[in-house]
Design a protein around this motif. Structure first.
Motif, mmCIF file in Angstrom:
data_model
loop_
_atom_site.group_PDB
_atom_site.id
_atom_site.type_symbol
_atom_site.label_atom_id
_atom_site.label_comp_id
_atom_site.label_asym_id
_atom_site.label_seq_id
_atom_site.Cartn_x
_atom_site.Cartn_y
_atom_site.Cartn_z
ATOM 1 N N VAL A 85 69.085 -38.848 10.508
ATOM 2 C CA VAL A 85 67.748 -38.549 11.021
ATOM 3 C C VAL A 85 67.479 -39.245 12.357
ATOM 4 O O VAL A 85 66.957 -38.650 13.293
ATOM 5 C CB VAL A 85 66.684 -38.965 9.980
ATOM 6 C CG1 VAL A 85 65.293 -38.786 10.536
ATOM 7 C CG2 VAL A 85 66.850 -38.145 8.716
ATOM 8 N N ARG A 86 67.881 -40.502 12.435
ATOM 9 C CA ARG A 86 67.607 -41.240 13.666
ATOM 10 C C ARG A 86 68.346 -40.621 14.843
ATOM 11 O O ARG A 86 67.831 -40.528 15.953
ATOM 12 C CB ARG A 86 68.042 -42.709 13.530
ATOM 13 C CG ARG A 86 67.025 -43.551 12.812
ATOM 14 C CD ARG A 86 67.261 -45.019 13.127
ATOM 15 N NE ARG A 86 66.830 -45.330 14.467
ATOM 16 C CZ ARG A 86 67.421 -46.215 15.253
ATOM 17 N NH1 ARG A 86 68.493 -46.852 14.834
ATOM 18 N NH2 ARG A 86 66.944 -46.472 16.436
ATOM 19 N N ALA B 233 66.688 -37.457 15.914
ATOM 20 C CA ALA B 233 65.422 -37.782 16.590
ATOM 21 C C ALA B 233 65.683 -38.268 18.004
ATOM 22 O O ALA B 233 64.999 -37.880 18.953
ATOM 23 C CB ALA B 233 64.668 -38.836 15.784
ATOM 24 N N ARG C 120 50.983 -33.373 12.829
ATOM 25 C CA ARG C 120 51.744 -34.054 11.802
ATOM 26 C C ARG C 120 50.867 -34.589 10.670
ATOM 27 O O ARG C 120 51.295 -34.657 9.511
ATOM 28 C CB ARG C 120 52.476 -35.220 12.465
ATOM 29 C CG ARG C 120 53.358 -35.915 11.523
ATOM 30 C CD ARG C 120 54.045 -37.118 12.096
ATOM 31 N NE ARG C 120 54.934 -37.537 11.072
ATOM 32 C CZ ARG C 120 56.207 -37.206 11.042
ATOM 33 N NH1 ARG C 120 56.753 -36.580 12.027
ATOM 34 N NH2 ARG C 120 56.954 -37.548 10.009
ATOM 35 N N GLN D 7 51.936 -35.093 6.525
ATOM 36 C CA GLN D 7 52.450 -36.422 6.224
ATOM 37 C C GLN D 7 52.874 -36.578 4.771
ATOM 38 O O GLN D 7 53.626 -37.481 4.435
ATOM 39 C CB GLN D 7 51.418 -37.500 6.576
ATOM 40 C CG GLN D 7 51.619 -38.161 7.932
ATOM 41 C CD GLN D 7 52.978 -38.787 8.124
ATOM 42 O OE1 GLN D 7 53.956 -38.109 8.405
ATOM 43 N NE2 GLN D 7 53.066 -40.100 7.967
ATOM 44 N N ALA E 153 56.465 -36.762 4.602
ATOM 45 C CA ALA E 153 57.126 -37.706 5.512
ATOM 46 C C ALA E 153 58.342 -38.364 4.869
ATOM 47 O O ALA E 153 59.354 -38.580 5.518
ATOM 48 C CB ALA E 153 56.140 -38.757 5.990
ATOM 49 N N THR E 154 58.242 -38.673 3.586
ATOM 50 C CA THR E 154 59.316 -39.453 2.980
ATOM 51 C C THR E 154 60.353 -38.591 2.260
ATOM 52 O O THR E 154 61.264 -39.112 1.636
ATOM 53 C CB THR E 154 58.742 -40.495 1.992
ATOM 54 O OG1 THR E 154 57.926 -39.804 1.046
ATOM 55 C CG2 THR E 154 57.892 -41.515 2.717
ATOM 56 N N ASP E 155 60.213 -37.286 2.361
ATOM 57 C CA ASP E 155 61.224 -36.400 1.775
ATOM 58 C C ASP E 155 62.419 -36.354 2.726
ATOM 59 O O ASP E 155 62.306 -35.896 3.852
ATOM 60 C CB ASP E 155 60.608 -34.999 1.610
ATOM 61 C CG ASP E 155 61.595 -34.004 1.004
ATOM 62 O OD1 ASP E 155 62.805 -34.296 0.967
ATOM 63 O OD2 ASP E 155 61.141 -32.937 0.568
ATOM 64 N N VAL F 163 63.249 -33.205 4.778
ATOM 65 C CA VAL F 163 62.250 -32.650 5.694
ATOM 66 C C VAL F 163 62.225 -33.502 6.956
ATOM 67 O O VAL F 163 62.190 -34.734 6.878
ATOM 68 C CB VAL F 163 60.840 -32.626 5.051
ATOM 69 C CG1 VAL F 163 59.803 -32.137 6.056
ATOM 70 C CG2 VAL F 163 60.819 -31.752 3.811
ATOM 71 N N PHE F 164 62.262 -32.849 8.099
ATOM 72 C CA PHE F 164 62.217 -33.558 9.376
ATOM 73 C C PHE F 164 61.079 -32.959 10.191
ATOM 74 O O PHE F 164 61.062 -31.759 10.461
ATOM 75 C CB PHE F 164 63.539 -33.375 10.121
ATOM 76 C CG PHE F 164 63.620 -34.110 11.433
ATOM 77 C CD1 PHE F 164 64.417 -35.246 11.559
ATOM 78 C CD2 PHE F 164 62.910 -33.674 12.554
ATOM 79 C CE1 PHE F 164 64.502 -35.925 12.775
ATOM 80 C CE2 PHE F 164 62.986 -34.350 13.766
ATOM 81 C CZ PHE F 164 63.783 -35.476 13.873
ATOM 82 N N ILE F 165 60.118 -33.798 10.550
ATOM 83 C CA ILE F 165 58.973 -33.290 11.301
ATOM 84 C C ILE F 165 58.933 -33.987 12.654
ATOM 85 O O ILE F 165 58.992 -35.218 12.732
ATOM 86 C CB ILE F 165 57.655 -33.554 10.548
ATOM 87 C CG1 ILE F 165 57.700 -32.874 9.173
ATOM 88 C CG2 ILE F 165 56.462 -33.052 11.364
ATOM 89 C CD1 ILE F 165 56.631 -33.348 8.217
ATOM 90 N N ARG F 166 58.839 -33.204 13.703
ATOM 91 C CA ARG F 166 58.804 -33.796 15.025
ATOM 92 C C ARG F 166 57.676 -33.161 15.843
ATOM 93 O O ARG F 166 57.567 -31.949 15.914
ATOM 94 C CB ARG F 166 60.144 -33.566 15.730
ATOM 95 C CG ARG F 166 60.216 -34.072 17.142
ATOM 96 C CD ARG F 166 60.052 -35.584 17.210
ATOM 97 N NE ARG F 166 60.227 -36.054 18.560
ATOM 98 C CZ ARG F 166 61.290 -36.737 18.975
ATOM 99 N NH1 ARG F 166 62.251 -37.064 18.143
ATOM 100 N NH2 ARG F 166 61.376 -37.117 20.232
ATOM 101 N N SER F 167 56.859 -34.008 16.473
ATOM 102 C CA SER F 167 55.786 -33.520 17.324
ATOM 103 C C SER F 167 56.272 -33.482 18.764
ATOM 104 O O SER F 167 56.887 -34.431 19.234
ATOM 105 C CB SER F 167 54.581 -34.454 17.241
ATOM 106 O OG SER F 167 54.302 -34.801 15.912
#
Lengths: 555, 134, 358
Positions: C13-14, C17, C95, C99, C102-104, C107-111
């Motif tokens: 994920v990091r 991102a 977002r 939220q 968020a911890t799933d 799932v990746f959410i990016r604004s």
């Protein structure tokens, strides 16, 4: 030549003279404004009140439109209720503080609940971690409530409870404690805040979406009108709206718009307006601009009286009266030179009294830093007592009436409030305006403008952006024992082990059925509470049935 | 060209007083930063996941409930666990001065008390962002 | 960079991102990284969610995430919000509504801030989609800014475009007037528990039928003001749309219209099914290929355009600019010959991309 024409001529000549002198010795500022950024003129005269009509605009005290106050004798009859909001840690600790306050001459109780309680979580919920007992007392079940009011006769005190989303549950617990004391619900007096709309707007301790929340509120109206007739079923609150950054006008406008929404919801639910409206009460803030604040209270009374009589056709004069509690402005307190806060609170309390408040909470000087210590609370209470007994302002009714300035301010606030209410009506009412984020955005704009004014130095806050000194960190702040959470968890476990689980399960099942029907929810909630179902269990059933609110945030 | 600074503004804990968080969000935007606003009642886990997905330079935490000693260190800890220790974390709200040394020892870079001008916060961010700006 | 790409492909994920950040910042090395991602992308379904402000797009995305997760799919979200034209900063608030996810880990959410782009998504959106695609997200949801006007860029990046409308926005068919209706593959009337929802559905259907007839060269029977008159770009859009989404069947194709109440989740399972079905249909009919080819051509032209814009702003050209401007001013040259001269002085070798094969 009429008197006005004569005065007009004199005024023009005077104005010219002053302007000339101004060139040499200018005034301190180009533009003078109130605490809410409204322009202030050099002087106010009868010319500002040309159309003034005493009877229709002011009336006598205790008479429509109640601009001068809701009682004919006001504080000559009885002083306002001095009510300090308090509560922290466990029920035991808060009970001790209440007894102390009553001994000190306080005349009513005001219960602060911790955040898990306000959001309907038990102390053992994961989200409660670190929050138990922090900003108020932790109440998980009737057992805690019994301890909270131990030794306090509920037929003798009036109790105000700052509780909103789960208000029905806490009210039920209060009624159940009274039963155990042998006091009938008919004899209880007090207030629940029960104002969900301002939670969506400003305070943030909501649980359910608007529709089921409004249902819970009207259920309470209906239940209390028969079972707890002396209970103030809602305290429609502008306080938090103001704290969030609203101006004085916005505070009144949005609060009254909320009030309209509650009245409409109750009428839609089939209640007669005069059946519940006399038990509606309000809760306002008091900030530092003395005259503007006084005018705000007077304007609010006038606006509400007209709305109830003319818009809703209420017949009972008690339905027309806007009765309110005031708390001094928490956001006006500074962490810098905290002793200065005593003076701010004095000005604000004075505004509330001159504005005809029914009850008053004065903040303590240390509240920008932490919960107040006992000593700080005592000074705050003494402030009220000095105003009541030494200042002389309580000896006559509405002493500022007739001041050209105060009457002009009152008129201006009224006009601007009505403009806002019109705008909100056009959006479809307060609930819609909140869902669209309109009200929140108006408040945010004011909050941001205020912050920028302070940072530019256009607004002076003594000790913060002017007259600063080097100071040592304050000593002896109140700290809530971090072990409260653990203790509360243990109590909860013991409670669950010792109660009749079958009875709890069946009470919760009945509650679920009621929630999915259109029945009044108060009776099944009371039943569940009596059987020691916890607040979290009850709210959890309702969460499953009603869903949870998600805010609409705009910038 | 200087790149955009990205900031996550979050309210851990249960209190609903977001006036400060919203004012700071606006001020940071007006200072040219990109602000991700996550709203109320955020757990440290949610905050840290969001911070990583949004790849922010800064996490700004606001709390008024008194639960800071519990929640702030948890955020820093989780960021570290997930290898994101290049994120600057600071806090604001009603926080007694005597708690500040403890919070700083736990990796919270700064605590801004009531009355802090937004300009001071902006300067602080510009001076302390851990990843290079160019 | 290689390391970052490797981790991204493994689903870190990091890394994903950080890659998106670099692409947003137009980092030249990161552009080269796209080359290494190419073998791992192309699988995901890209869904665009667009519509006017207040239509409830973010809430709908939130509920769609839940639905796709329930079907075992990994979901990436790119939520675009506007940058302030004054400060260049932005508050990205979409977002907030999502939220809960968020911890799933799936799932990746990016604004994303628009950073000056006007077409409803940001410049980097396309590249960010590639990153999430390569990182293994099955679905990438792109939520556009939602200012309601000319948000047509979404059609260039998405396989399926959902156009969300809502009753009671004052003018129920305002989306149509803005000429954006042509880009929708699936229409959603959200907040369908409100008064007027059925009317919006009826109006949408009428408009879509008329549009379908238009496309088949038939004269519509009456109807509201012509679309062409309302929107100067209309012809352009229709052309594009008929090329992109008209599979060439016999019957005029009318896109589905669904009702949802995103707040409660009602209608969202059906929407998720419809979306998945739409993708399958695109695959079966070969339409997906057509769409994506078209999209690639657009991305290419866009890339070259941006590149030339960049080159034109290079300092070494400033003297050429000055000279040519002076010559046009003094009437030594006309604007066209000066323009050609400028064009020929563009230092093509100034495009200093890392050689991806290195």
């Amino acid at each position: 030549m009429t008197d006005f024409e004569k005065l007009e001529q004199e005024f023009k000549a005077w104005q010219a003279k002053v302007e000339k002198a101004n060139e040499k010795y200018p005034e301190r500022k180009k533009q003078f404004v109130t605490g809410s950024n409204a322009p202030v003129d050099r002087v106010y005269t009868p010319l500002d009140q040309k159309d003034f009509d005493y009877s229709s605009q002011l009336g006598l005290p205790g008479e429509f439109p109640y601009t001068r106050g809701v009682q004919p004798t006001m504080y000559r009859g009885r002083l306002w209720t001095m009510r300090q909001y308090a509560g922290f840690g466990t029920a035991e600790e808060s009970n001790t503080r209440y007894k102390y306050l009553l001994e000190q001459g306080q005349t009513g109780l005001s219960v602060a609940f911790d955040l898990p309680t306000q959001i309907g979580y038990d102390s053992d919920h994961p989200l409660s971690e670190g929050e138990v007992g922090k900003v108020g007392v932790a109440i998980d079940s009737l057992a805690d409530m019994e301890v909270l009011f131990d030794g306090i006769p509920l037929d003798k005190v009036s109790t105000s409870m700052t509780i909103n989303a789960p208000a029905a549950v806490l009210l039920a617990m209060y009624v159940a404690v009274a039963e155990k004391q042998g006091v009938s619900a008919q004899a209880l007096s007090g207030t629940i805040q029960n104002d969900i709309l301002k939670e969506y707007i400003a305070r943030g301790t909501y649980i359910f979406p608007p529709a089921p929340s409004m249902r819970l509120i009207t259920n309470i109206f209906e239940y209390c009108s028969k079972q707890v007739p002396n209970w103030n079923t809602i305290s429609i609150s502008g306080y938090h709206i103001r704290e969030a950054g609203a101006t004085a006008v916005q505070e009144v406008a949005f609060t009254i718009a909320d009030g309209i929404a509650y009245v409409e919801a109750a009428i839609k639910a089939g209640l007669d307006v005069d059946e519940f409206a006399p038990r509606l009460s309000f809760f306002f803030n008091a900030h530092n601009d003395l005259f503007e604040e006084v005018a705000k209270f007077r304007a609010a009374r006038r606006v509400w009286a007209h709305i109830m009589r003319d818009r809703f056709g209420a017949k009972n004069p008690k339905s027309w009266m806007l009765r309110f509690h005031t708390q001094t402005g928490g956001s006006t307190l500074t962490a810098q030179q905290p002793d200065n806060n005593i003076i701010r609170v004095t000005l604000q309390a004075l505004a509330a009294v001159l504005g005809g408040t029914q009850s008053l909470h004065t903040n303590s000087r240390d509240e920008a830093l932490a919960l107040p210590t006992e000593q700080a609370v005592r000074i705050a209470l003494r402030t009220q007592q000095i105003i009541a007994y030494e200042s002389g302002v309580a000896e006559t009714v509405d002493p500022l009436a007739g001041s050209y300035y105060v009457e002009s301010l009152t008129d201006r606030i009224e006009t601007e409030v009505l403009q806002y209410i019109k705008r909100i009506d056009d959006l479809g009412g307060a609930v819609k305006a909140i869902e669209q984020g309109y009200i929140q955005q108006e408040i945010q704009d004011s909050a941001y403008a205020w912050q920028m004014d302070v940072e530019n130095g256009e607004r002076v806050i003594v000790g913060l952006n002017k007259f600063q000194v080097k100071e040592n960190p304050p000593q002896g702040l109140l700290r809530v024992d971090p072990a409260v959470g653990e203790r509360q968890k243990q109590k909860l476990a013991a409670l669950k082990a010792g109660r009749d689980q079958k009875a709890v399960d069946s009470a919760l099942a009945s509650l679920r059925n009621a929630a999915s029907s259109s029945d009044n929810l108060m009776p099944p909630i009371l039943e569940a509470v009596r059987g020691y179902a916890t607040l979290g269990e009850i709210c959890s059933v309702l969460r499953e049935e009603f869903g949870e609110y998600r805010p609409n945030v705009m910038f | 060209m200087e790149r955009k600074i990205r900031v996550l503004v979050a309210k851990p804990g249960l209190d609903g007083h977001d006036r400060g968080a919203k004012v700071i969000a606006r001020a940071l935007r007006d200072a040219g930063m990109e602000v991700i606003y996550t709203g109320l009642r955020q757990t440290p886990e949610q905050i840290v996941s969001a911070a990583i997905q949004e790849d922010v330079d800064v996490v700004a935490l606001s709390i008024l409930s008194g639960a800071h000693n519990h929640l702030f260190p948890r955020v820093v800890e989780l960021l570290k666990e997930r290898g994101a220790d290049d994120v600057l974390v600071f806090g604001g709200g009603v926080i007694p001065e005597e708690d500040i040394p403890f919070l700083k020892s736990k990796g919270i870079a700064e605590i801004f008390g009531p009355g802090t001008p937004t300009s001071k916060t902006i300067e602080f961010i510009r001076a302390n962002v851990k990843r290079p700006l160019h | 960079m290689n390391e970052l790409v490797r981790r991204c492909i493994e689903g870190d994920v990091r890394a994903a991102a950080r890659l998106i950040t670099l692409l947003e910042n137009q980092d030249r090395d990161a552009y080269a990284a796209l080359y290494r991602l190419k073998d791992h992308s192309g699988r995901a379904q890209i869904i665009g969610i667009t519509g006017p402000p207040g239509a409830g797009k973010s809430t709908l995305v939130d509920k769609l995430i839940t639905q796709f997760r329930a079907r075992g799919l990994k979901v990436g979200v790119l939520a675009v919000d506007p940058s302030s034209p004054f400060s260049g900063g932005a508050i990205l608030g979409d977002r907030l509504r999502m939220q809960g996810h968020a911890t799933d880990p799936a799932v990746f959410i990016r604004s994303l801030a628009t950073r000056g782009s006007l077409g409803g998504i940001s410049k980097a959106t396309h590249a960010a989609i590639r990153v999430l695609d390569a990182a293994g997200y099955d679905i990438v949801l792109v939520e556009t800014v939602g200012v309601g006007q000319s948000e047509i860029d979404i059609v260039r990046v998405a396989d399926t475009v959902v156009l969300v409308s809502v009753p009671g926005l004052g003018d129920d068919i305002q989306v149509i007037k803005a000429g954006i209706m042509e880009i929708g593959d699936i229409f959603v009337v959200n907040k369908a528990d409100r008064d007027g929802a059925d009317r919006v559905v009826r109006e949408l259907r009428a408009m879509l039928e008329m549009q379908a007839q238009l496309r088949h060269g038939q004269t519509p029977l009456g109807g509201p003001d012509t679309l062409v008159a309302r929107d100067p770009d209309f012809m352009h859009h229709t052309e594009l749309v008929s090329e992109l989404s008209h599979a060439g069947g016999e019957e005029p194709f009318i896109p589905p219209i669904l009702k949802t109440v995103a707040e409660t989740g009602a209608g969202v399972p059906e929407l998720a099914d419809t979306l998945i079905h739409h993708f399958e249909r695109l695959l079966q009919t070969g339409e997906l290929e057509r769409k994506r080819r078209e999209s690639i051509r657009y991305q290419l032209s866009r890339f070259v355009f941006d590149e030339i814009t960049h080159l034109l702003s290079l300092p070494e050209l400033s003297k050429v600019w000055d000279d040519l401007a002076q010559q046009v001013f003094s009437r030594t040259l006309d604007i066209y010959s000066a323009g050609m001269a400028l064009f020929h002085s563009i230092p093509i070798q100034g495009a200093t991309h890392e050689d991806p094969h290195a």
